[in-house]
Design a protein around this motif. Structure first.
Motif, PDB file in Angstrom:
ATOM      1  N   LEU A  91      30.817  46.778  33.349  1.00 48.07           N
ATOM      2  CA  LEU A  91      31.113  45.472  33.304  1.00 48.07           C
ATOM      3  C   LEU A  91      32.372  44.930  33.687  1.00 48.07           C
ATOM      4  N   SER A  92      33.263  45.541  32.907  1.00 43.38           N
ATOM      5  CA  SER A  92      34.901  45.432  33.308  1.00 43.38           C
ATOM      6  C   SER A  92      35.139  45.554  34.949  1.00 43.38           C
ATOM      7  N   GLU A  94      32.974  45.442  37.029  1.00 42.16           N
ATOM      8  CA  GLU A  94      32.490  44.282  37.939  1.00 42.16           C
ATOM      9  C   GLU A  94      33.309  42.826  37.841  1.00 42.16           C
ATOM     10  N   ALA A  95      33.939  42.785  36.980  1.00 43.81           N
ATOM     11  CA  ALA A  95      34.709  41.426  36.489  1.00 43.81           C
ATOM     12  C   ALA A  95      35.753  41.675  37.457  1.00 43.81           C
ATOM     13  N   TYR A  98      34.679  40.603  40.725  1.00 44.25           N
ATOM     14  CA  TYR A  98      34.710  38.956  40.711  1.00 44.25           C
ATOM     15  C   TYR A  98      36.130  38.643  41.112  1.00 44.25           C
ATOM     16  N   GLN A  99      36.997  38.765  40.213  1.00 43.20           N
ATOM     17  CA  GLN A  99      38.351  38.339  40.403  1.00 43.20           C
ATOM     18  C   GLN A  99      38.817  38.639  41.789  1.00 43.20           C
ATOM     19  N   TRP A 100      38.916  39.749  42.308  1.00 46.10           N
ATOM     20  CA  TRP A 100      39.434  39.888  43.724  1.00 46.10           C
ATOM     21  C   TRP A 100      38.377  39.179  44.889  1.00 46.10           C
ATOM     22  N   GLU A 102      37.381  36.249  44.025  1.00 47.26           N
ATOM     23  CA  GLU A 102      37.875  34.667  43.930  1.00 47.26           C
ATOM     24  C   GLU A 102      39.187  34.650  44.556  1.00 47.26           C
TER      25      GLU A 102
ATOM     26  N   TYR B  66      42.041  37.601  35.589  1.00 43.38           N
ATOM     27  CA  TYR B  66      42.232  36.317  36.092  1.00 43.38           C
ATOM     28  C   TYR B  66      41.316  35.490  36.974  1.00 43.38           C
ATOM     29  N   ALA B  70      35.932  33.744  38.241  1.00 39.84           N
ATOM     30  CA  ALA B  70      35.514  35.060  37.880  1.00 39.84           C
ATOM     31  C   ALA B  70      35.259  35.244  36.454  1.00 39.84           C
TER      32      ALA B  70
END
Lengths: 211, 216
Positions: A91-92, A94-95, A98-100, A102, B66, B70
């Motif tokens: 999950l980390s 995957e997070a 998502y961050q990159w 965005e 950040y 996300a």
């Protein structure tokens, strides 16, 4: 199971990004041409699928879905068990994907897309490139790429040591910047960004669209 | 389990998006002030957490994360069993949540945030509002909101008949447009957009956060 329909245009980078994702996930699809040069994306038939009048839009059974970043995220989830894993293993991880993703959507794409629009699209529509706008956006992009350089000096890909949606999202616009806008130096002047670009742009699922 | 740390600023739209989400998911957190007016977000201490020098950034155990969109997506997943379900009930519903999240990030936010920036932030920094830029962005936003009006005439919320991340993403910027920029007519002139706005902005989890949205 019926193949996924992709309503799009073969030279639209966002369409190609979705096709690349489908290839990576080993999913069958049918490309239904939306002829951008003749304005097909603004006709009622297409607007009924996507009221924003942009490509691509997919149809998967009862689901009609647009926004290329949402489409690839959906495909990555739905077909999580097959083909390339785009979401990391925890999950980390995957997070961080998502961050990159965005970062691409909010910091990389706005200036990069503006540069491509000014250099490629505006002349095609009969206007002249606004060189000041290009310069301003190149400056913005340089700052973003400096941060990428630092990141990629510590990590093989953006979210970690695995190729992910975040890297995939960079393929379309960067392809045009390097190959059609004469802005390859933005990439080649940065050692780790360059190595990353060489790697991701040589994936067969991406290259196949440009032969 | 240690509370999640949110490094941010109480009046920052991106920070409050995350705080609202934490409230919806009933997750404990600690807000660590990053004092934007004094440039704290550009100092080495903060840049070590977030090299882009923007708020918010969260710390959850070993994970530093950040980009507000996300962060809320991560929270919605991690805490899927508790609080408000923000992702729909099926994969197709979740896909529509992603779609409208992207619409917010790519079509709504750029003009909306430009308007807020010109009317609120630029004068705060000693400059003057560029009225032409405001007008241009209002025109863009009107077109987007016309599409929202059509959508919301058929669906209670953006992704379906359930509140989701997609609706949540619209709260901060729209709050400023309506309450601080004098652009409430963009919302109130559209029957279904207005009903939707009244609904989502009256959620207690949002009101708690919105009442602190003052600079300084």
């Amino acid at each position: 199971m019926a193949a996924i329909k992709v309503h799009g245009y073969h030279a639209s980078t966002l369409t190609v990004m979705v096709l690349c994702c489908l290839n990576e996930k080993e999913v069958e699809y049918e490309l239904v041409l939306v002829d951008l040069p003749t304005g097909a994306h603004k006709k009622p038939e297409y607007l009924a699928l996507n009221p924003f009048g942009v490509v691509p839009t997919i149809q998967d059974g009862d689901l009609t879905l647009y926004e290329s970043r949402a489409i690839i995220r959906y495909l990555a989830k739905k077909f999580q068990g097959q083909g390339t894993n785009f979401l990391g293993s925890t999950l980390s991880e995957e997070a961080l994907v998502y961050q990159w993703c965005e970062v691409e959507g909010q910091s990389f794409n706005p200036p990069a897309f503006s540069i491509c629009t000014q250099i490629l699209n505006v002349p095609m529509r009969g206007g002249s490139t606004d060189e000041a706008a290009v310069e301003m956006n190149v400056e913005k992009l340089e700052k973003v790429l400096d941060i990428y350089e630092e990141r990629l000096s510590k990590s093989k890909y953006l979210a970690g040591d695995f190729f992910s949606l975040a890297d995939l999202q960079h393929l379309p616009c960067t392809h045009y910047l390097v190959n059609a806008c004469g802005k390859g130096d933005l990439i080649s002047s940065r050692k780790h960004v360059n190595a990353w670009w060489e790697d991701i742009s040589s994936r067969p699922t991406w290259k196949i669209n440009f032969t």
